[in-house]
Design an enzyme around this catalytic site. Structure first.
Site, PDB file in Angstrom:
ATOM      1  N   THR A  76      -2.430   2.213  -7.897  1.00  0.00           N
ATOM      2  CA  THR A  76      -1.256   2.453  -7.059  1.00  0.00           C
ATOM      3  C   THR A  76      -0.272   1.289  -7.070  1.00  0.00           C
ATOM      4  O   THR A  76       0.806   1.387  -6.524  1.00  0.00           O
ATOM      5  CB  THR A  76      -1.691   2.687  -5.598  1.00  0.00           C
ATOM      6  OG1 THR A  76      -2.596   1.650  -5.236  1.00  0.00           O
ATOM      7  CG2 THR A  76      -2.383   4.015  -5.458  1.00  0.00           C
ATOM      8  N   HIS A 135      -5.550  -5.876  -4.651  1.00  0.00           N
ATOM      9  CA  HIS A 135      -5.362  -6.693  -3.458  1.00  0.00           C
ATOM     10  C   HIS A 135      -6.708  -6.917  -2.783  1.00  0.00           C
ATOM     11  O   HIS A 135      -7.730  -6.452  -3.289  1.00  0.00           O
ATOM     12  CB  HIS A 135      -4.345  -6.041  -2.515  1.00  0.00           C
ATOM     13  CG  HIS A 135      -4.662  -4.627  -2.153  1.00  0.00           C
ATOM     14  ND1 HIS A 135      -5.729  -4.283  -1.351  1.00  0.00           N
ATOM     15  CD2 HIS A 135      -4.075  -3.459  -2.514  1.00  0.00           C
ATOM     16  CE1 HIS A 135      -5.769  -2.972  -1.218  1.00  0.00           C
ATOM     17  NE2 HIS A 135      -4.794  -2.447  -1.912  1.00  0.00           N
ATOM     18  N   HIS A 175      -9.266  -4.127  -2.422  1.00  0.00           N
ATOM     19  CA  HIS A 175     -10.056  -3.846  -3.617  1.00  0.00           C
ATOM     20  C   HIS A 175     -11.123  -4.916  -3.838  1.00  0.00           C
ATOM     21  O   HIS A 175     -12.183  -4.642  -4.380  1.00  0.00           O
ATOM     22  CB  HIS A 175      -9.165  -3.856  -4.871  1.00  0.00           C
ATOM     23  CG  HIS A 175      -8.114  -2.791  -4.898  1.00  0.00           C
ATOM     24  ND1 HIS A 175      -6.775  -3.103  -4.912  1.00  0.00           N
ATOM     25  CD2 HIS A 175      -8.200  -1.447  -4.932  1.00  0.00           C
ATOM     26  CE1 HIS A 175      -6.077  -1.972  -4.960  1.00  0.00           C
ATOM     27  NE2 HIS A 175      -6.922  -0.957  -4.963  1.00  0.00           N
ATOM     28  N   LYS A 204      -4.518   9.028   4.546  1.00  0.00           N
ATOM     29  CA  LYS A 204      -3.086   8.763   4.496  1.00  0.00           C
ATOM     30  C   LYS A 204      -2.380   9.731   5.432  1.00  0.00           C
ATOM     31  O   LYS A 204      -2.790  10.877   5.572  1.00  0.00           O
ATOM     32  CB  LYS A 204      -2.540   8.984   3.081  1.00  0.00           C
ATOM     33  CG  LYS A 204      -3.209   8.129   2.039  1.00  0.00           C
ATOM     34  CD  LYS A 204      -2.754   6.688   2.149  1.00  0.00           C
ATOM     35  CE  LYS A 204      -3.379   5.812   1.095  1.00  0.00           C
ATOM     36  NZ  LYS A 204      -4.837   5.975   0.979  1.00  0.00           N
ATOM     37  N   ARG A 261       1.741  10.692  -0.864  1.00  0.00           N
ATOM     38  CA  ARG A 261       2.049   9.574  -1.749  1.00  0.00           C
ATOM     39  C   ARG A 261       3.239   9.923  -2.616  1.00  0.00           C
ATOM     40  O   ARG A 261       3.429  11.075  -2.994  1.00  0.00           O
ATOM     41  CB  ARG A 261       0.865   9.322  -2.691  1.00  0.00           C
ATOM     42  CG  ARG A 261      -0.349   8.787  -2.014  1.00  0.00           C
ATOM     43  CD  ARG A 261      -0.192   7.311  -1.757  1.00  0.00           C
ATOM     44  NE  ARG A 261      -1.458   6.726  -1.355  1.00  0.00           N
ATOM     45  CZ  ARG A 261      -2.378   6.305  -2.197  1.00  0.00           C
ATOM     46  NH1 ARG A 261      -2.178   6.431  -3.482  1.00  0.00           N
ATOM     47  NH2 ARG A 261      -3.478   5.780  -1.764  1.00  0.00           N
ATOM     48  N   GLN A 307     -12.212  13.589  -8.313  1.00  0.00           N
ATOM     49  CA  GLN A 307     -13.100  12.438  -8.170  1.00  0.00           C
ATOM     50  C   GLN A 307     -14.563  12.852  -8.299  1.00  0.00           C
ATOM     51  O   GLN A 307     -15.375  12.121  -8.854  1.00  0.00           O
ATOM     52  CB  GLN A 307     -12.854  11.745  -6.825  1.00  0.00           C
ATOM     53  CG  GLN A 307     -13.694  10.484  -6.685  1.00  0.00           C
ATOM     54  CD  GLN A 307     -13.249   9.592  -5.542  1.00  0.00           C
ATOM     55  OE1 GLN A 307     -12.087   9.556  -5.193  1.00  0.00           O
ATOM     56  NE2 GLN A 307     -14.179   8.872  -4.955  1.00  0.00           N
ATOM     57  N   ASP A 318     -13.452   4.902   3.386  1.00  0.00           N
ATOM     58  CA  ASP A 318     -12.510   6.025   3.362  1.00  0.00           C
ATOM     59  C   ASP A 318     -12.798   6.976   2.198  1.00  0.00           C
ATOM     60  O   ASP A 318     -12.221   8.058   2.123  1.00  0.00           O
ATOM     61  CB  ASP A 318     -11.065   5.519   3.299  1.00  0.00           C
ATOM     62  CG  ASP A 318     -10.819   4.599   2.113  1.00  0.00           C
ATOM     63  OD1 ASP A 318     -11.797   4.067   1.546  1.00  0.00           O
ATOM     64  OD2 ASP A 318      -9.650   4.417   1.744  1.00  0.00           O
ATOM     65  N   LYS A 337      -6.116  -3.109   9.622  1.00  0.00           N
ATOM     66  CA  LYS A 337      -6.405  -3.454   8.237  1.00  0.00           C
ATOM     67  C   LYS A 337      -6.036  -4.899   7.987  1.00  0.00           C
ATOM     68  O   LYS A 337      -5.001  -5.372   8.416  1.00  0.00           O
ATOM     69  CB  LYS A 337      -5.594  -2.564   7.289  1.00  0.00           C
ATOM     70  CG  LYS A 337      -6.382  -1.360   6.857  1.00  0.00           C
ATOM     71  CD  LYS A 337      -5.706  -0.649   5.703  1.00  0.00           C
ATOM     72  CE  LYS A 337      -6.354   0.715   5.509  1.00  0.00           C
ATOM     73  NZ  LYS A 337      -5.542   1.592   4.686  1.00  0.00           N
ATOM     74  N   LYS A 389      -2.855  -8.138   5.191  1.00  0.00           N
ATOM     75  CA  LYS A 389      -1.430  -7.826   5.168  1.00  0.00           C
ATOM     76  C   LYS A 389      -0.654  -9.098   5.488  1.00  0.00           C
ATOM     77  O   LYS A 389      -0.989  -9.815   6.405  1.00  0.00           O
ATOM     78  CB  LYS A 389      -1.094  -6.767   6.226  1.00  0.00           C
ATOM     79  CG  LYS A 389      -1.697  -5.420   5.926  1.00  0.00           C
ATOM     80  CD  LYS A 389      -0.926  -4.732   4.842  1.00  0.00           C
ATOM     81  CE  LYS A 389      -1.523  -3.360   4.561  1.00  0.00           C
ATOM     82  NZ  LYS A 389      -0.915  -2.747   3.394  1.00  0.00           N
ATOM     83  N   THR A 390       0.365  -9.333   4.760  1.00  0.00           N
ATOM     84  CA  THR A 390       1.248 -10.445   5.079  1.00  0.00           C
ATOM     85  C   THR A 390       2.620  -9.860   5.324  1.00  0.00           C
ATOM     86  O   THR A 390       2.824  -8.659   5.187  1.00  0.00           O
ATOM     87  CB  THR A 390       1.352 -11.436   3.909  1.00  0.00           C
ATOM     88  OG1 THR A 390       2.025 -10.788   2.836  1.00  0.00           O
ATOM     89  CG2 THR A 390      -0.001 -11.897   3.462  1.00  0.00           C
TER      90      THR A 390
END
Length: 410
Positions: free
Chosen positions: A43, A48, A51, A85, A89, A174, A195, A230, A233-234
RNA sequence: GGGGGAGUACCCAAGUGGCCAAAGGGGGCAGACUGUAAAUCUGUUAGCUCAGCUUUCGAUGGUUCGAAUCCGUCCUCCCCCA
């Protein structure tokens, strides 16, 4: 392979969320080398920290003698996983997906040993993209009950907001991946973030039905803060593993500044420190826990960016926040003499080095007392820099309490 | 295919002709307090040549002295019925 059962290690470190067959999986992992897989959907053009948890698990597993398959979702990426989600997407072009897949491959190869088949890297586009629709429906589709799918947790929020047929198919794809990997590489175990539970169950069931063989699934806790949000995150978005997207210094700083309550969890999940050490560091209180945060920041940065970068980040942090030497590599930028002369106004300079997104933001910052040059607070929005501000051809700008930026004039 | 509803700033969400650059909340940023933490309190959060101007309320074209608000067309999404 005389080590502890990796299942116990993962459990002790706090990775485990759900397991399809706890006892069987534990026995399996303790008795033979198991081929397992984790999927990554392309994606973005970098992995990040979300992962990275999965990657940590793969490393633990590989060290315990099991064989990881890193599956890159060149095929599933064409559809998009609706799990958890709230919105659909954006559809990505094939070119973007290919580009992202290559970036993932490159990053993953830093963490896992792919030599001599000790780990495999596959792309599900290889078998998904050429599938024949009707054949797929007849082979795979028959085994899925729409009724049951609709009750799955992963679709819950989307049943309120809307779910396209395209995305509804994601689970089948999947599940089919798992079956394909089972057939091709005898993969018996699928791992993933929590998830992914519904999607993993789909595959486990499919293999059990089609092949009549046992297959297992296991999920890991997502990296969340103690407040349940979560993590990773910045202000700039995710915390990326790509040093060009998130510099090792920024990366180090993220962990250095983490909540007290999250320190222990992160040490266990993101470093390879022995659990006794994790326990010891994690139980430090008040100011002392800063020591644990330093260890955490250093260790995580080391795993991802290497020892050298970790040391640099540590030294820069020490120089800026502590009393360390001033010659460390602190973050900053280099400008030309002409640029300096043309941007003597402080706001212009801040804008030039991209420390502020707009000049209005710069005015606000200064009015609120958030800008410092060489440790002196700037009081006026029309403040003009002079040559005497340059010390050794450079000046140190600080935005707020923690954002340091060294400007060097060449 | 028929009927109904919705699209507002980073996100959620108020606003139904001028007092709207647009309430409130979240998030972000800054200040105070601290331990480079959290919580709390305060300020701030479209852009610019900043007591002034410019651009913004799905897209586009109108009505009006004046529109996020009214009308036409288009796009997207949701709900009910088929």
């Amino acid at each position: 392979m005389n080590k502890r059962n990796v299942f116990d290690v993962l459990k002790e470190r706090g990775y485990l969320a759900q397991v399809t067959h706890e006892d069987e999986v534990r026995d399996l992992l303790g008795s033979e080398s198991v081929t397992f897989y984790i999927g990554f959907d392309p994606t973005a053009d970098s992995l990040h920290v979300g992962h990275f948890i999965q990657v940590m698990v793969m490393m633990h597993m590989q060290q315990a003698g099991h064989r990881p398959i890193a599956l890159i979702g060149g095929g599933t990426g064409m559809v998009g996983d609706p799990s958890g989600k709230t919105d659909m997407r954006k559809m990505m072009t094939k070119e973007t997906i290919d580009h992202n897949c290559r970036a993932f491959q490159k990053q993953l190869s830093r963490f896992l040993d792919f030599s001599e088949g000790q780990a495999l890297l596959v792309n599900n586009g290889d078998w998904l993209l050429d599938l024949n629709y009707v054949e797929f429906l007849r082979e795979v589709g028959v085994h899925f009950s729409v009724n049951r799918m609709l009750t799955a947790e992963c679709f819950k929020s989307r049943l309120e907001k809307g779910l396209s047929f395209l995305e509804f198919n994601y689970m089948l794809m999947q599940s089919y991946d798992f079956l394909a990997l089972y057939r091709k590489y005898q993969a018996k175990l699928q791992l993933g973030g929590d998830d992914q539970w519904s999607n993993i169950l789909g595959g486990v069931d499919l293999i059990r039905r089609v092949e009549g063989s046992p297959a297992y699934g296991m999920t890991f806790n997502l990296l969340t803060t103690s407040a349940g949000k979560k993590m990773g995150k910045t202000e700039a978005g995710a915390l990326w593993l790509d040093p060009d997207k998130t510099s090792p210094y920024e990366f180090y700083q993220y962990w250095r500044n983490i909540d007290d309550d999250d320190v222990k969890k992160c040490l266990a999940l993101l470093t390879f420190l022995p659990m006794e050490e994790v326990e010891r560091l994690g139980s430090l209180k008040d100011e002392k826990i800063n020591d644990a945060k330093k260890v955490l920041a250093y260790e995580v940065t080391k795993v991802i960016h290497g020892e050298e970068e970790a040391k640099k980040a540590e030294a820069a942090s020490q120089a800026l926040f502590g009393s360390g030497g001033a010659d460390a590599e602190v973050p900053g930028s280099t400008i030309t003499e002409k640029e300096f002369q043309d941007h003597r106004n402080i706001i212009d300079l801040l804008h030039l080095i991209k420390l502020i997104p707009s000049k209005g933001e710069g005015r606000r910052l200064i009015q609120q007392g958030g800008i410092y040059v060489n440790d002196e607070r700037i009081e006026a929005i029309d403040h003009t820099l002079t040559d005497s501000d340059l010390k050794d051809r450079s000046l140190m700008i600080r935005k707020g309490k923690k954002v340091y930026h060294k400007v060097t004039v060449e």
